[in-house]
Write a protein that holds these residues in place. Structure first.
Motif, short mmCIF file in Angstrom:
data_model
loop_
_atom_site.label_atom_id
_atom_site.label_comp_id
_atom_site.label_asym_id
_atom_site.label_seq_id
_atom_site.Cartn_x
_atom_site.Cartn_y
_atom_site.Cartn_z
N ALA A 135 0.84 -1.20 0.00
CA ALA A 135 0.00 0.00 0.00
C ALA A 135 0.87 1.25 0.00
O ALA A 135 2.07 1.18 0.27
N THR A 136 0.25 2.39 -0.29
CA THR A 136 0.98 3.66 -0.29
C THR A 136 1.60 3.95 1.09
O THR A 136 2.60 4.64 1.18
N SER A 137 1.02 3.37 2.14
CA SER A 137 1.55 3.55 3.49
C SER A 137 2.78 2.68 3.74
O SER A 137 3.43 2.80 4.77
N GLY A 138 3.06 1.78 2.79
CA GLY A 138 4.19 0.87 2.95
C GLY A 138 3.79 -0.47 3.52
O GLY A 138 4.61 -1.39 3.62
N GLN A 139 2.52 -0.61 3.91
CA GLN A 139 2.03 -1.85 4.50
C GLN A 139 1.86 -2.92 3.41
O GLN A 139 1.30 -2.67 2.35
N ALA A 140 2.33 -4.12 3.69
CA ALA A 140 2.17 -5.24 2.78
C ALA A 140 0.81 -5.89 3.00
O ALA A 140 0.40 -6.10 4.15
N LEU A 141 0.11 -6.18 1.92
CA LEU A 141 -1.25 -6.73 2.00
C LEU A 141 -1.43 -7.90 1.05
O LEU A 141 -0.81 -7.95 -0.01
N ASP A 142 -2.32 -8.81 1.43
CA ASP A 142 -2.82 -9.83 0.52
C ASP A 142 -4.29 -9.52 0.32
O ASP A 142 -5.03 -9.34 1.30
N SER A 143 -4.72 -9.42 -0.92
CA SER A 143 -6.11 -9.05 -1.18
C SER A 143 -6.53 -9.47 -2.58
O SER A 143 -5.70 -9.57 -3.48
N GLY A 144 -7.82 -9.65 -2.73
CA GLY A 144 -8.43 -9.90 -4.03
C GLY A 144 -9.20 -8.68 -4.50
O GLY A 144 -10.08 -8.79 -5.34
N ILE A 145 -8.88 -7.49 -3.97
CA ILE A 145 -9.64 -6.27 -4.28
C ILE A 145 -9.37 -5.74 -5.69
O ILE A 145 -10.19 -5.03 -6.25
N ARG A 146 -8.27 -6.12 -6.27
CA ARG A 146 -7.89 -5.56 -7.58
C ARG A 146 -8.59 -6.31 -8.72
O ARG A 146 -7.96 -6.99 -9.53
N LYS A 147 -9.89 -6.13 -8.79
CA LYS A 147 -10.71 -6.81 -9.80
C LYS A 147 -10.48 -6.19 -11.18
O LYS A 147 -10.32 -4.98 -11.30
N LYS A 186 -4.76 13.82 -4.82
CA LYS A 186 -3.54 13.76 -5.66
C LYS A 186 -3.16 12.34 -6.04
O LYS A 186 -1.98 12.00 -6.14
N VAL A 187 -4.19 11.49 -6.27
CA VAL A 187 -3.96 10.12 -6.74
C VAL A 187 -4.15 10.13 -8.25
O VAL A 187 -5.21 10.52 -8.75
N ASP A 188 -3.14 9.71 -8.97
CA ASP A 188 -3.19 9.70 -10.43
C ASP A 188 -3.92 8.47 -10.96
O ASP A 188 -4.02 7.45 -10.28
N GLY A 189 -4.37 8.58 -12.19
CA GLY A 189 -4.93 7.44 -12.90
C GLY A 189 -6.44 7.40 -12.88
O GLY A 189 -7.07 7.72 -11.89
N ALA A 190 -6.98 7.03 -14.03
CA ALA A 190 -8.43 6.90 -14.16
C ALA A 190 -8.89 5.58 -13.57
O ALA A 190 -8.18 4.57 -13.62
N LEU A 191 -10.07 5.61 -13.01
CA LEU A 191 -10.66 4.38 -12.47
C LEU A 191 -11.32 3.60 -13.59
O LEU A 191 -11.83 4.17 -14.55
N GLN A 192 -11.34 2.30 -13.44
CA GLN A 192 -12.02 1.44 -14.40
C GLN A 192 -12.94 0.49 -13.64
O GLN A 192 -12.78 0.32 -12.43
N PRO A 193 -13.91 -0.11 -14.32
CA PRO A 193 -14.80 -1.04 -13.62
C PRO A 193 -14.00 -2.09 -12.85
O PRO A 193 -13.01 -2.61 -13.35
N GLY A 194 -14.44 -2.35 -11.62
CA GLY A 194 -13.75 -3.29 -10.74
C GLY A 194 -12.87 -2.60 -9.72
O GLY A 194 -12.45 -3.21 -8.75
N ASP A 195 -12.59 -1.31 -9.92
CA ASP A 195 -11.68 -0.60 -9.02
C ASP A 195 -12.26 -0.32 -7.65
O ASP A 195 -11.52 0.10 -6.75
N CYS A 196 -13.54 -0.52 -7.44
CA CYS A 196 -14.09 -0.42 -6.09
C CYS A 196 -14.16 -1.81 -5.45
O CYS A 196 -14.78 -2.00 -4.41
N GLY A 197 -13.53 -2.78 -6.10
CA GLY A 197 -13.47 -4.14 -5.58
C GLY A 197 -14.66 -4.99 -5.95
O GLY A 197 -14.81 -6.11 -5.46
N GLU A 198 -15.51 -4.48 -6.85
CA GLU A 198 -16.75 -5.18 -7.17
C GLU A 198 -16.58 -6.23 -8.27
O GLU A 198 -15.76 -6.08 -9.16
N ASN A 199 -17.43 -7.26 -8.16
CA ASN A 199 -17.52 -8.28 -9.20
C ASN A 199 -18.42 -7.82 -10.34
O ASN A 199 -18.17 -8.15 -11.50
N LEU A 200 -19.49 -7.12 -9.98
CA LEU A 200 -20.43 -6.64 -11.00
C LEU A 200 -20.50 -5.12 -10.92
O LEU A 200 -20.90 -4.57 -9.90
#
Length: 188
Positions: free
Chosen positions: A16-28, A79-93
């Motif tokens: 993460a931006t905080s430097g914390q290491a994570l395991d996640s399936g959020i990056r749909k 000040k977060v760069d980049g456009a969001l795309q579907p799935g970026d809120c962690g959703e399946n649908l």
């Protein structure tokens, strides 16, 4: 009401931006073609922490596309760069035409080849902050009520982007927005 995108992810390790290491399936990410809908998840989707994600009552997570403009704006302010795309809120649908204010526990979303039952709102955690790129994302979800909702599988089948669906009213006793705000108020 329509499915804009069907999104899945495998669990991955990221920092993460905080430097914390994570395991996640959020990056749909968007899937092409039909995706099988199984009792515990969409085919090809994983969750890292099954104590708060997944399972029979939270097999699929739906999120309204209408909220993406809000998230793009607040990310820009942070000040977060980049456009969001579907799935970026962690959703399946990623859905269009159905907001949380129109959804109640027990409502059924009937798709051409499967049926899903609304089970509960999504409650944000620190991983949402990490994925969105700023530390106030979960707080903003709580304040805005833009939480999306979990779905249980009533009838297995498959689903694809571009499909229309209908909302079949359930008992209409507990609304997604009211339940979300009540729980978030207790956490605050």
């Amino acid at each position: 009401m329509q499915v804009v995108s069907v999104n899945t992810a495998r669990v991955e390790h990221f920092v993460a931006t905080s430097g914390q290491a994570l395991d996640s399936g959020i990056r749909k990410r968007r899937r092409e073609g039909r995706v099988d809908v199984r009792p515990l998840a969409l085919d090809g989707d994983e969750q890292a922490d099954l104590s708060v994600h997944g399972g029979l009552s939270k097999a699929v997570y739906a999120y309204p596309q209408e909220h993406y403009a809000f998230w793009q704006t607040v990310r820009g302010q942070a000040k977060v760069d980049g456009a969001l795309q579907p799935g970026d809120c962690g959703e399946n649908l990623t859905l269009t035409g159905l907001l949380e204010s129109k959804v109640w526990i027990g409502d059924v979303l009937r798709f051409p080849d499967c049926e899903l039952v609304v089970s509960e709102p999504r409650y944000p955690c620190f991983k949402f902050n990490a994925h969105m790129g700023f530390n106030q994302a979960a707080k903003l979800m709580a304040q805005s009520g833009y939480c999306g909702f979990y779905l249980a599988v009533k009838r297995e089948g498959s689903i694809a982007a571009g499909e229309s669906f209908e909302l079949i009213a359930g008992p209409r006793e507990v609304g997604i927005v009211e339940l979300f705000k009540a729980k978030m108020k207790k956490k605050g």
